[in-house]
Design an enzyme around this catalytic site. Structure first.
Site, PDB file in Angstrom:
ATOM      1  N   ASP A   1      -0.940   7.509  -9.812  1.00 24.25           N
ATOM      2  CA  ASP A   1      -1.475   8.896 -10.111  1.00 24.25           C
ATOM      3  C   ASP A   1      -1.919   9.081 -11.428  1.00 24.25           C
ATOM      4  O   ASP A   1      -2.821  10.246 -11.813  1.00 24.25           O
ATOM      5  CB  ASP A   1      -0.340  10.065  -9.796  1.00 24.25           C
ATOM      6  CG  ASP A   1       0.787   9.425 -10.512  1.00 24.25           C
ATOM      7  OD1 ASP A   1       0.764   9.298 -11.677  1.00 24.25           O
ATOM      8  OD2 ASP A   1       2.061   9.701  -9.873  1.00 24.25           O
TER       9      ASP A   1
ATOM     10  N   HIS B   1       0.675  -1.150  -9.661  1.00 25.13           N
ATOM     11  CA  HIS B   1      -0.126  -1.004  -8.234  1.00 25.13           C
ATOM     12  C   HIS B   1      -1.408  -0.531  -8.290  1.00 25.13           C
ATOM     13  O   HIS B   1      -2.018  -0.124  -7.320  1.00 25.13           O
ATOM     14  CB  HIS B   1       0.935  -0.179  -7.367  1.00 25.13           C
ATOM     15  CG  HIS B   1       2.111  -0.956  -6.928  1.00 25.13           C
ATOM     16  ND1 HIS B   1       3.273  -0.066  -6.562  1.00 25.13           N
ATOM     17  CD2 HIS B   1       2.582  -2.186  -6.980  1.00 25.13           C
ATOM     18  CE1 HIS B   1       4.359  -1.074  -6.326  1.00 25.13           C
ATOM     19  NE2 HIS B   1       3.890  -2.384  -6.677  1.00 25.13           N
TER      20      HIS B   1
ATOM     21  N   GLN C   1       5.012   2.035 -10.951  1.00 21.65           N
ATOM     22  CA  GLN C   1       4.379   1.504  -9.681  1.00 21.65           C
ATOM     23  C   GLN C   1       3.498   2.652  -9.312  1.00 21.65           C
ATOM     24  O   GLN C   1       2.761   2.595  -8.272  1.00 21.65           O
ATOM     25  CB  GLN C   1       5.331   1.548  -8.371  1.00 21.65           C
ATOM     26  CG  GLN C   1       6.550   0.449  -8.901  1.00 21.65           C
ATOM     27  CD  GLN C   1       7.880   0.644  -8.152  1.00 21.65           C
ATOM     28  OE1 GLN C   1       7.950   0.143  -7.031  1.00 21.65           O
ATOM     29  NE2 GLN C   1       8.689   1.281  -8.579  1.00 21.65           N
TER      30      GLN C   1
ATOM     31  N   CYS D   1     -21.006   0.692  -3.684  1.00 16.44           N
ATOM     32  CA  CYS D   1     -21.169   0.291  -4.721  1.00 16.44           C
ATOM     33  C   CYS D   1     -22.470   0.292  -5.678  1.00 16.44           C
ATOM     34  O   CYS D   1     -23.570   0.158  -5.074  1.00 16.44           O
ATOM     35  CB  CYS D   1     -20.745  -1.405  -4.768  1.00 16.44           C
ATOM     36  SG  CYS D   1     -21.037  -2.368  -6.377  1.00 16.44           S
TER      37      CYS D   1
HETATM   38  C1  BJW Z   1      13.720  11.289  -7.454  1.00 18.74           C
HETATM   39  C2  BJW Z   1      13.076  12.551  -7.611  1.00 18.74           C
HETATM   40  C3  BJW Z   1      13.007  13.287  -8.743  1.00 18.74           C
HETATM   41  C4  BJW Z   1      12.849  11.835  -5.492  1.00 18.74           C
HETATM   42  N1  BJW Z   1      13.768  12.741  -9.939  1.00 18.74           N
HETATM   43  N2  BJW Z   1      14.152  10.653  -8.530  1.00 18.74           N
HETATM   44  C5  BJW Z   1      10.367  -9.940  -0.443  1.00 18.74           C
HETATM   45  C6  BJW Z   1      10.807  -9.611   0.851  1.00 18.74           C
HETATM   46  C7  BJW Z   1      10.386  -8.812   1.735  1.00 18.74           C
HETATM   47  C8  BJW Z   1       9.066  -8.527   1.551  1.00 18.74           C
HETATM   48  C9  BJW Z   1       8.397  -8.891   0.443  1.00 18.74           C
HETATM   49  C10 BJW Z   1       9.058  -9.519  -0.525  1.00 18.74           C
HETATM   50  N3  BJW Z   1       8.331  -9.672  -1.608  1.00 18.74           N
HETATM   51  C11 BJW Z   1       6.890  -8.934  -1.076  1.00 18.74           C
HETATM   52  C12 BJW Z   1       7.008  -8.571   0.180  1.00 18.74           C
HETATM   53  C13 BJW Z   1       6.250  -7.809   0.797  1.00 18.74           C
HETATM   54  C14 BJW Z   1       5.811  -6.270   0.083  1.00 18.74           C
HETATM   55  C15 BJW Z   1       7.218  -5.780   0.036  1.00 18.74           C
HETATM   56  O1  BJW Z   1       7.896  -5.497  -0.782  1.00 18.74           O
HETATM   57  N4  BJW Z   1       7.709  -5.174   1.277  1.00 18.74           N
HETATM   58  C16 BJW Z   1       8.820  -4.396   1.489  1.00 18.74           C
HETATM   59  C17 BJW Z   1       8.644  -3.048   1.919  1.00 18.74           C
HETATM   60  C18 BJW Z   1       9.817  -5.085   2.105  1.00 18.74           C
HETATM   61  N5  BJW Z   1       5.220  -6.360  -1.272  1.00 18.74           N
HETATM   62  C19 BJW Z   1       4.060  -6.773  -1.462  1.00 18.74           C
HETATM   63  O2  BJW Z   1       3.277  -6.909  -0.395  1.00 18.74           O
HETATM   64  C20 BJW Z   1       3.373  -6.650  -2.872  1.00 18.74           C
HETATM   65  N6  BJW Z   1       2.862  -7.856  -2.979  1.00 18.74           N
HETATM   66  C21 BJW Z   1       3.417  -9.017  -3.185  1.00 18.74           C
HETATM   67  O3  BJW Z   1       4.528  -9.025  -3.320  1.00 18.74           O
HETATM   68  O4  BJW Z   1       2.624 -10.157  -3.084  1.00 18.74           O
HETATM   69  C22 BJW Z   1       3.082 -11.244  -2.948  1.00 18.74           C
HETATM   70  C23 BJW Z   1       3.627 -11.432  -1.534  1.00 18.74           C
HETATM   71  C24 BJW Z   1       2.790 -11.011  -0.558  1.00 18.74           C
HETATM   72  C25 BJW Z   1       3.440 -10.834   0.920  1.00 18.74           C
HETATM   73  C26 BJW Z   1       4.699 -11.258   1.098  1.00 18.74           C
HETATM   74  C27 BJW Z   1       5.161 -11.895   0.098  1.00 18.74           C
HETATM   75  C28 BJW Z   1       4.718 -12.119  -1.474  1.00 18.74           C
HETATM   76  C29 BJW Z   1       2.560  -5.395  -3.000  1.00 18.74           C
HETATM   77  C30 BJW Z   1       3.268  -4.146  -2.894  1.00 18.74           C
HETATM   78  C31 BJW Z   1       2.363  -3.139  -3.089  1.00 18.74           C
HETATM   79  C32 BJW Z   1       2.826  -1.660  -2.880  1.00 18.74           C
HETATM   80  N7  BJW Z   1       2.114  -0.828  -2.938  1.00 18.74           N
HETATM   81  C33 BJW Z   1       2.359   0.542  -2.535  1.00 18.74           C
HETATM   82  C34 BJW Z   1       1.232   1.485  -1.760  1.00 18.74           C
HETATM   83  C35 BJW Z   1       0.176   1.668  -2.749  1.00 18.74           C
HETATM   84  C36 BJW Z   1      -0.534   2.553  -1.878  1.00 18.74           C
HETATM   85  C37 BJW Z   1      -1.023   3.859  -2.792  1.00 18.74           C
HETATM   86  O5  BJW Z   1      -0.281   4.124  -3.465  1.00 18.74           O
HETATM   87  O6  BJW Z   1      -2.160   4.346  -2.662  1.00 18.74           O
HETATM   88  O7  BJW Z   1       2.839   1.109  -3.705  1.00 18.74           O
HETATM   89  S1  BJW Z   1       3.863   0.863  -1.517  1.00 18.74           S
HETATM   90  C38 BJW Z   1       4.448   2.144  -2.066  1.00 18.74           C
HETATM   91  O8  BJW Z   1       5.755   2.003  -2.399  1.00 18.74           O
HETATM   92  C39 BJW Z   1       3.567   2.452  -3.482  1.00 18.74           C
HETATM   93  C40 BJW Z   1       4.659   2.534  -4.263  1.00 18.74           C
HETATM   94  O9  BJW Z   1       4.373   2.441  -5.630  1.00 18.74           O
HETATM   95  C41 BJW Z   1       5.946   1.605  -3.679  1.00 18.74           C
HETATM   96  C42 BJW Z   1       7.298   1.986  -4.416  1.00 18.74           C
HETATM   97  O10 BJW Z   1       7.555   3.296  -3.984  1.00 18.74           O
HETATM   98  P1  BJW Z   1       8.510   4.143  -4.808  1.00 18.74           P
HETATM   99  O11 BJW Z   1       8.211   4.452  -6.269  1.00 18.74           O
HETATM  100  O12 BJW Z   1       9.919   3.454  -4.926  1.00 18.74           O
HETATM  101  O13 BJW Z   1       8.737   5.458  -3.971  1.00 18.74           O
HETATM  102  P2  BJW Z   1       9.548   5.912  -2.955  1.00 18.74           P
HETATM  103  O14 BJW Z   1       9.011   6.876  -2.024  1.00 18.74           O
HETATM  104  O15 BJW Z   1      10.001   4.981  -2.081  1.00 18.74           O
HETATM  105  O16 BJW Z   1      11.128   6.419  -3.585  1.00 18.74           O
HETATM  106  C43 BJW Z   1      11.109   7.573  -4.479  1.00 18.74           C
HETATM  107  C44 BJW Z   1      12.341   7.512  -5.124  1.00 18.74           C
HETATM  108  O17 BJW Z   1      12.555   8.402  -6.077  1.00 18.74           O
HETATM  109  C45 BJW Z   1      13.395   7.623  -4.054  1.00 18.74           C
HETATM  110  O18 BJW Z   1      14.642   6.813  -4.669  1.00 18.74           O
HETATM  111  C46 BJW Z   1      13.955   9.154  -4.544  1.00 18.74           C
HETATM  112  O19 BJW Z   1      15.446   9.230  -4.427  1.00 18.74           O
HETATM  113  C47 BJW Z   1      13.567   9.426  -5.805  1.00 18.74           C
HETATM  114  N8  BJW Z   1      13.188  10.694  -6.292  1.00 18.74           N
HETATM  115  N9  BJW Z   1      12.480  12.572  -6.305  1.00 18.74           N
HETATM  116  C48 BJW Z   1      14.421  11.358  -9.645  1.00 18.74           C
HETATM  117  N10 BJW Z   1      12.631  14.472  -8.985  1.00 18.74           N
HETATM  118 ZN    ZN Z   2     -20.778  -4.467  -5.451  1.00 27.00          ZN
END
Ligand code: BJW
Ligand code: ZN
Length: 243
Positions: free
Chosen positions: A106, A121, A103, A149
């Protein structure tokens, strides 16, 4: 069960596995110094990712969103893969069937040498034209605000999947195929809150994989996985490969 024996069980499963799928999140890059999203260090000027990583936020204020990306690009440009990224690049070499789903935007998995990889992502070093859709690499730090662009002169945006946007069909298909056929699945450093990736552990589990979570803290996945190791990814992932 002590973590020593949990580690032994996971190593045995890994040594017997024919197909391995790994899902990583921000926690694996936290050990390289990249802030996570839901940790307190992930806040920029008190905005959450949910406030900035949307098409609506970009339409409203593209300058603000690009300033956020510039902050992150400057930070990420100074970071290197850590032993967890390196261990996954090595793991890829050990299996004919291996797929790494990240996800993270970087690019640190690629820097570490991983090639069987879906960046579901997107990638912070890629830009896309809001008008003609042209995708290009851009490593400028800082990037010009507002960037335009090279083909049509219109506004560029990060080639990243924001909330409410669909993931690329190819990435979803590849990920699903890997999850459906793996006998071991590692879920590393993700909070398990953002879909569709939040559903990947269950897909692998339902398809019969032995599912392992590695995270500093318990997550919504912890209840469904077959084994969990609590700690830092940089310490734990390399241990999986030691025999
Ligand atoms: C360690 C550690 C160490 C720390 N060692 N561990 C169903 C229900 C409800 C909502 C939705 C659903 N389906 C879709 C949605 C909408 C939405 C969504 O999920 N919302 C939720 C918040 C509820 N999803 C979407 O919109 C997605 N698209 C989609 O589904 O399209 C169809 C659709 C659209 C709309 C409605 C329904 C369907 C797209 C999601 C895109 C997410 N993009 C992001 C931002 C990008 C911006 C950028 O980076 O520039 O991506 S969000 C952000 O969160 C980023 C990450 O990749 C993503 C996940 O986060 P991650 O990696 O889990 O990080 P953290 O910070 O949350 O957690 C870190 C973890 O590491 C923690 O657990 C720590 O404990 C641990 N940790 N240090 C090991 N050293
Ligand atoms: Zn263009």
């Amino acid at each position: 069960m002590g973590s020593g024996s949990t580690l032994d069980i996971i190593r045995t499963k890994l040594s017997l596995a024919r197909s391995v799928t790994v899902l990583t999140g921000a926690g694996i890059s936290a050990d390289s110094g990249v802030p996570t999203f839901r940790g307190t260090d992930g806040l920029w000027r008190n905005f959450r990712a949910e406030d900035l990583a949307t098409p609506e936020a970009f339409e409203r204020d593209p300058r603000l969103v690009w300033e956020w990306y510039n902050w992150r690009r400057e930070l990420i440009a100074t970071k290197r893969p850590n032993p967890a990224h390196d261990a996954l690049a090595q793991m890829e070499q050990r299996f004919d069937r291996f797929w790494l789903i990240t996800q993270n935007v970087d690019g640190l998995h690629r820097d570490a040498g991983s090639r069987k990889l879906s960046e579901i992502h997107g990638n912070i070093w890629m830009v896309r034209c809001t008008q003609c859709g042209r995708v290009a690499e851009n490593r400028d730090v800082p990037i010009a605000i507002l960037p335009s662009c090279a083909s049509c002169g219109e506004l560029l945006r990060p080639h990243i999947v924001w909330f409410g946007e669909s993931l690329a069909a190819e990435d979803l298909q590849r990920s699903d195929a890997a999850l459906q056929t793996s006998d071991l699945c590692l879920i590393i450093g993700t909070s398990g809150l953002v879909y569709p990736a939040a559903g990947f552990a269950s897909i692998a589990k339902q398809a019969g994989a032995f599912v392992v979570e590695i995270n500093l803290d318990p997550t919504p996945h912890s209840g469904i996985v077959d084994a969990a190791l609590q700690g830092r990814a940089k310490d734990l992932v390399p241990l999986l490969l030691q025999t």
